[in-house]
Write a protein that holds these residues in place. Structure first.
Motif, PDB file in Angstrom:
ATOM      1  N   THR A 261      42.846  52.692  35.182  1.00 30.87           N
ATOM      2  CA  THR A 261      42.800  51.459  34.403  1.00 30.87           C
ATOM      3  C   THR A 261      42.495  50.284  35.332  1.00 30.87           C
ATOM      4  OG1 THR A 261      44.016  50.094  32.807  1.00 30.87           O
ATOM      5  CG2 THR A 261      45.293  51.068  34.588  1.00 30.87           C
ATOM      6  N   THR A 262      41.670  49.373  34.862  1.00 33.52           N
ATOM      7  CA  THR A 262      41.055  48.360  35.728  1.00 33.52           C
ATOM      8  C   THR A 262      41.226  46.965  35.150  1.00 33.52           C
ATOM      9  OG1 THR A 262      39.381  49.946  36.494  1.00 33.52           O
ATOM     10  CG2 THR A 262      38.875  47.608  36.766  1.00 33.52           C
ATOM     11  N   TYR A 263      41.525  46.017  36.003  1.00 35.43           N
ATOM     12  CA  TYR A 263      41.547  44.603  35.646  1.00 35.43           C
ATOM     13  C   TYR A 263      40.478  43.897  36.473  1.00 35.43           C
ATOM     14  CZ  TYR A 263      43.387  39.910  34.660  1.00 35.43           C
ATOM     15  OH  TYR A 263      43.529  38.605  34.245  1.00 35.43           O
ATOM     16  N   ILE A 264      39.613  43.150  35.804  1.00 32.74           N
ATOM     17  CA  ILE A 264      38.546  42.408  36.483  1.00 32.74           C
ATOM     18  C   ILE A 264      38.586  40.973  35.990  1.00 32.74           C
ATOM     19  CG2 ILE A 264      36.065  42.216  36.916  1.00 32.74           C
ATOM     20  CD1 ILE A 264      35.784  45.169  36.271  1.00 32.74           C
ATOM     21  N   ASP A 265      38.549  40.024  36.916  1.00 29.27           N
ATOM     22  CA  ASP A 265      38.368  38.642  36.485  1.00 29.27           C
ATOM     23  C   ASP A 265      37.435  37.899  37.419  1.00 29.27           C
ATOM     24  OD1 ASP A 265      40.109  38.197  38.620  1.00 29.27           O
ATOM     25  OD2 ASP A 265      41.623  37.168  37.447  1.00 29.27           O
ATOM     26  N   ALA A 266      36.898  36.810  36.893  1.00 27.39           N
ATOM     27  CA  ALA A 266      35.943  35.979  37.630  1.00 27.39           C
ATOM     28  C   ALA A 266      35.893  34.628  36.938  1.00 27.39           C
ATOM     29  CB  ALA A 266      34.556  36.624  37.646  1.00 27.39           C
ATOM     30  N   GLY A 267      35.242  33.665  37.590  1.00 27.39           N
ATOM     31  CA  GLY A 267      35.013  32.377  36.952  1.00 27.39           C
ATOM     32  C   GLY A 267      33.659  32.364  36.266  1.00 27.39           C
ATOM     33  N   SER A 268      33.499  31.507  35.282  1.00 29.34           N
ATOM     34  CA  SER A 268      32.191  31.391  34.628  1.00 29.34           C
ATOM     35  C   SER A 268      31.190  30.662  35.502  1.00 29.34           C
ATOM     36  CB  SER A 268      32.335  30.652  33.285  1.00 29.34           C
ATOM     37  OG  SER A 268      32.688  29.291  33.486  1.00 29.34           O
ATOM     38  N   ALA A 269      31.684  29.916  36.508  1.00 31.47           N
ATOM     39  CA  ALA A 269      30.819  29.089  37.342  1.00 31.47           C
ATOM     40  C   ALA A 269      30.766  29.653  38.764  1.00 31.47           C
ATOM     41  CB  ALA A 269      31.311  27.640  37.354  1.00 31.47           C
ATOM     42  N   GLU A 270      30.395  30.940  38.878  1.00 29.64           N
ATOM     43  CA  GLU A 270      30.324  31.558  40.206  1.00 29.64           C
ATOM     44  C   GLU A 270      29.269  32.654  40.245  1.00 29.64           C
ATOM     45  OE1 GLU A 270      32.829  34.542  41.776  1.00 29.64           O
ATOM     46  OE2 GLU A 270      34.286  34.332  40.134  1.00 29.64           O
ATOM     47  N   VAL A 271      28.872  32.967  41.469  1.00 27.05           N
ATOM     48  CA  VAL A 271      27.840  33.966  41.745  1.00 27.05           C
ATOM     49  C   VAL A 271      28.188  35.324  41.142  1.00 27.05           C
ATOM     50  CG1 VAL A 271      26.805  35.318  43.611  1.00 27.05           C
ATOM     51  CG2 VAL A 271      26.989  32.836  43.846  1.00 27.05           C
ATOM     52  N   PHE A 272      29.446  35.735  41.219  1.00 22.02           N
ATOM     53  CA  PHE A 272      29.823  37.106  40.878  1.00 22.02           C
ATOM     54  C   PHE A 272      30.138  37.319  39.401  1.00 22.02           C
ATOM     55  CE2 PHE A 272      31.431  37.139  45.479  1.00 22.02           C
ATOM     56  CZ  PHE A 272      30.217  37.594  45.951  1.00 22.02           C
ATOM     57  N   GLY A 297      34.844  27.576  33.595  1.00 25.24           N
ATOM     58  CA  GLY A 297      34.835  26.529  34.611  1.00 25.24           C
ATOM     59  C   GLY A 297      35.342  26.956  35.964  1.00 25.24           C
ATOM     60  N   GLY A 298      35.688  28.228  36.117  1.00 27.02           N
ATOM     61  CA  GLY A 298      36.204  28.692  37.399  1.00 27.02           C
ATOM     62  C   GLY A 298      35.095  28.906  38.411  1.00 27.02           C
ATOM     63  N   CYS A 299      35.255  28.342  39.609  1.00 28.19           N
ATOM     64  CA  CYS A 299      34.330  28.603  40.709  1.00 28.19           C
ATOM     65  C   CYS A 299      34.804  29.859  41.447  1.00 28.19           C
ATOM     66  CB  CYS A 299      34.276  27.416  41.664  1.00 28.19           C
ATOM     67  SG  CYS A 299      35.857  27.033  42.462  1.00 28.19           S
ATOM     68  N   HIS A 300      34.057  30.288  42.432  1.00 30.58           N
ATOM     69  CA  HIS A 300      34.480  31.473  43.172  1.00 30.58           C
ATOM     70  C   HIS A 300      35.775  31.185  43.925  1.00 30.58           C
ATOM     71  CE1 HIS A 300      34.338  35.286  45.058  1.00 30.58           C
ATOM     72  NE2 HIS A 300      34.355  34.762  46.267  1.00 30.58           N
ATOM     73  N   GLY A 301      36.739  32.108  43.788  1.00 27.57           N
ATOM     74  CA  GLY A 301      37.998  31.985  44.497  1.00 27.57           C
ATOM     75  C   GLY A 301      38.896  30.865  44.014  1.00 27.57           C
ATOM     76  N   PHE A 302      38.660  30.372  42.804  1.00 26.26           N
ATOM     77  CA  PHE A 302      39.380  29.176  42.338  1.00 26.26           C
ATOM     78  C   PHE A 302      40.890  29.359  42.342  1.00 26.26           C
ATOM     79  CE2 PHE A 302      38.740  31.756  38.592  1.00 26.26           C
ATOM     80  CZ  PHE A 302      39.848  31.545  37.781  1.00 26.26           C
ATOM     81  N   ASP A 303      41.371  30.534  41.941  1.00 26.74           N
ATOM     82  CA  ASP A 303      42.812  30.713  41.805  1.00 26.74           C
ATOM     83  C   ASP A 303      43.501  30.855  43.150  1.00 26.74           C
ATOM     84  OD1 ASP A 303      41.434  33.374  41.716  1.00 26.74           O
ATOM     85  OD2 ASP A 303      43.504  34.059  41.885  1.00 26.74           O
ATOM     86  N   ALA A 304      42.763  31.293  44.176  1.00 25.09           N
ATOM     87  CA  ALA A 304      43.327  31.367  45.524  1.00 25.09           C
ATOM     88  C   ALA A 304      43.255  30.010  46.222  1.00 25.09           C
ATOM     89  CB  ALA A 304      42.591  32.418  46.347  1.00 25.09           C
ATOM     90  N   LEU A 305      42.159  29.299  46.021  1.00 23.46           N
ATOM     91  CA  LEU A 305      41.968  28.017  46.692  1.00 23.46           C
ATOM     92  C   LEU A 305      42.857  26.921  46.112  1.00 23.46           C
ATOM     93  CD1 LEU A 305      38.067  28.002  46.918  1.00 23.46           C
ATOM     94  CD2 LEU A 305      39.646  28.151  48.860  1.00 23.46           C
ATOM     95  N   PHE A 306      43.005  26.910  44.789  1.00 27.64           N
ATOM     96  CA  PHE A 306      43.709  25.816  44.112  1.00 27.64           C
ATOM     97  C   PHE A 306      44.685  26.393  43.083  1.00 27.64           C
ATOM     98  CE2 PHE A 306      39.270  24.414  44.958  1.00 27.64           C
ATOM     99  CZ  PHE A 306      39.540  23.557  46.016  1.00 27.64           C
ATOM    100  N   PRO A 307      45.733  27.068  43.536  1.00 25.93           N
ATOM    101  CA  PRO A 307      46.634  27.736  42.596  1.00 25.93           C
ATOM    102  C   PRO A 307      47.383  26.789  41.675  1.00 25.93           C
ATOM    103  CG  PRO A 307      47.512  27.803  44.834  1.00 25.93           C
ATOM    104  CD  PRO A 307      46.105  27.307  44.936  1.00 25.93           C
ATOM    105  N   GLN A 308      47.456  25.488  42.055  1.00 26.20           N
ATOM    106  CA  GLN A 308      48.204  24.534  41.247  1.00 26.20           C
ATOM    107  C   GLN A 308      47.418  24.040  40.035  1.00 26.20           C
ATOM    108  OE1 GLN A 308      46.740  23.958  44.091  1.00 26.20           O
ATOM    109  NE2 GLN A 308      45.576  22.046  43.915  1.00 26.20           N
ATOM    110  N   VAL A 309      46.102  24.237  40.009  1.00 21.20           N
ATOM    111  CA  VAL A 309      45.280  23.779  38.884  1.00 21.20           C
ATOM    112  C   VAL A 309      45.587  24.650  37.665  1.00 21.20           C
ATOM    113  CG1 VAL A 309      42.894  23.607  38.064  1.00 21.20           C
ATOM    114  CG2 VAL A 309      43.491  22.812  40.363  1.00 21.20           C
ATOM    115  N   PRO A 310      45.676  24.068  36.464  1.00 26.09           N
ATOM    116  CA  PRO A 310      46.083  24.847  35.288  1.00 26.09           C
ATOM    117  C   PRO A 310      45.282  26.115  35.045  1.00 26.09           C
ATOM    118  CG  PRO A 310      46.232  22.518  34.773  1.00 26.09           C
ATOM    119  CD  PRO A 310      45.631  22.607  36.151  1.00 26.09           C
ATOM    120  N   VAL A 311      43.953  26.070  35.185  1.00 29.53           N
ATOM    121  CA  VAL A 311      43.174  27.287  34.931  1.00 29.53           C
ATOM    122  C   VAL A 311      43.506  28.359  35.972  1.00 29.53           C
ATOM    123  CG1 VAL A 311      41.131  26.552  36.261  1.00 29.53           C
ATOM    124  CG2 VAL A 311      40.878  28.190  34.373  1.00 29.53           C
ATOM    125  N   SER A 312      43.811  27.955  37.202  1.00 29.74           N
ATOM    126  CA  SER A 312      44.211  28.917  38.231  1.00 29.74           C
ATOM    127  C   SER A 312      45.565  29.529  37.907  1.00 29.74           C
ATOM    128  CB  SER A 312      44.275  28.235  39.596  1.00 29.74           C
ATOM    129  OG  SER A 312      43.037  27.673  39.959  1.00 29.74           O
TER     130      SER A 312
END
Length: 339
Positions: A261-272, A297-312
């Motif tokens: 079983t697999t979990y995949i996530d990404a931002g809509s505003a990123e290369v991957f 609106g997520g850029c690459h690595g958004f949740d690691a770079l800015f964990p305090q932002v609501p979307v992160s």
């Protein structure tokens, strides 16, 4: 021609305004960034009840591979309740760091699995695979697989439940996690309960719409930086000079059946974005189970770079909730319940 692209989340855009961004990575810039690509682990462990162990194991070619093992410290039994009794083996998160396959170390982004140690009492094992361009071809994924095999073989010693080992990686680590999981399936060992691919770097061909959208302008990780990373790993093969193994570029795998079983996530505003969506789609097509989240609106690595932002925060919370469901019957750690 610059393609239209999804807008960044407004709060991420504000946060990114204070971050130096580059249009492309090259050897000179890499030499400057490598010393900055990881932060010490000690401040993250300060105040946490965590036992830390550092080991090195022999790689496939005899080179030593460092692993960091983090587990909840033993506590005074008189202050424990039945609900936080971690008697018996614990789940394991096998962590593979990001960094475009060219930078970072086993402490990079480790705050993500540390949250799961706090919340679920998991044992975290983080692997320090060799980096490109000094290492190339399958060396990086072979290092990661070797560390996973060692972890499974030492499960009893480490207090790990071998039936609940989860392979997790971010960015380049997400691609390596996918490659390791394919290896484990094909070699019939070790057993992997689940894989979590966070903004994964899956496809060396770099030709998706999202890749072309995030080209030609500075960013966290651009198409041009991605080309540099893949070229560092693959050399001539990056341009089609010779075959590329699917374990290195998992999007090339012909068969995605039989995966955990697999979990995949990404931002809509990123290369991957698009290669992440395609990988999940192909797992479903093969009859597998995958949960996919594309964060607007997520850029690459958004949740690691800015964990305090609501979307992160939402991305991290959703991922953690999925992990809890996937592991099943994981007791909640003491301080997670407080408040």
């Amino acid at each position: 021609m610059t393609l239209p692209r999804p807008e960044l989340d407004p709060e991420l855009r504000t946060a990114l305004a204070d971050m130096p961004l580059v249009p492309r990575l090259d050897a000179e810039l890499l030499a400057q960034l490598r010393p900055l690509s990881s932060t010490p682990i000690e401040p993250l462990l300060d105040g946490r009840a965590v036992d830390r162990r550092e080991v090195t194991i022999p790689g496939p070619d005899g080179v030593r591979i460092p692993l960091t093992i983090l587990r909840p410290a033993q506590t005074d039994q008189t202050n424990r309740t039945d609900r936080d009794d971690h008697a018996g083996p614990a789940p394991c998160v096998y962590w593979i760091h990001g960094g475009g396959m060219v930078m970072g170390d086993r402490y990079s982004q480790i705050d993500i699995p540390l949250e799961w140690l706090d919340r679920f009492g998991v044992v975290v094992v983080s692997v320090d695979y060799r980096l490109a361009p000094e290492a190339s071809g399958t060396t990086l994924v072979d290092d990661c697989y070797t560390g996973l095999v060692w972890t499974a073989e030492h499960a009893v010693e480490l207090g790990i439940d071998p039936a609940r080992i989860v392979v997790v990686g971010a960015s380049a680590g997400g691609g390596l996690a996918a490659g390791v999981t394919l290896m484990a399936r094909d070699r019939h060992a070790p057993a992997i309960a689940a894989q979590v691919l966070i903004g994964p770097m899956l496809d060396h061909r770099n030709g998706t719409t999202s890749s072309r959208q995030y080209s030609g302008e500075p960013g966290v990780w651009t198409r041009e930086s991605n080309e540099f990373g893949w070229r560092s790993v693959l050399g001539e093969a990056a341009g089609g000079g010779r075959p590329v193994p699917a374990y290195v570029s998992p999007a090339l795998a012909d068969d995605l059946s039989g995966l955990p079983t697999t979990y995949i996530d990404a931002g809509s505003a990123e290369v991957f974005r698009d290669e992440a969506v395609d990988y999940a789609t192909r797992i479903w097509a093969a009859g597998g189970q995958a949960e996919l989240h594309v964060w607007a609106g997520g850029c690459h690595g958004f949740d690691a770079l800015f964990p305090q932002v609501p979307v992160s925060a939402a991305a991290r919370r959703t991922r953690s909730d999925w992990l809890a469901r996937s592991l099943g019957n994981v007791p909640v750690h003491q301080h997670e319940r407080i408040g």
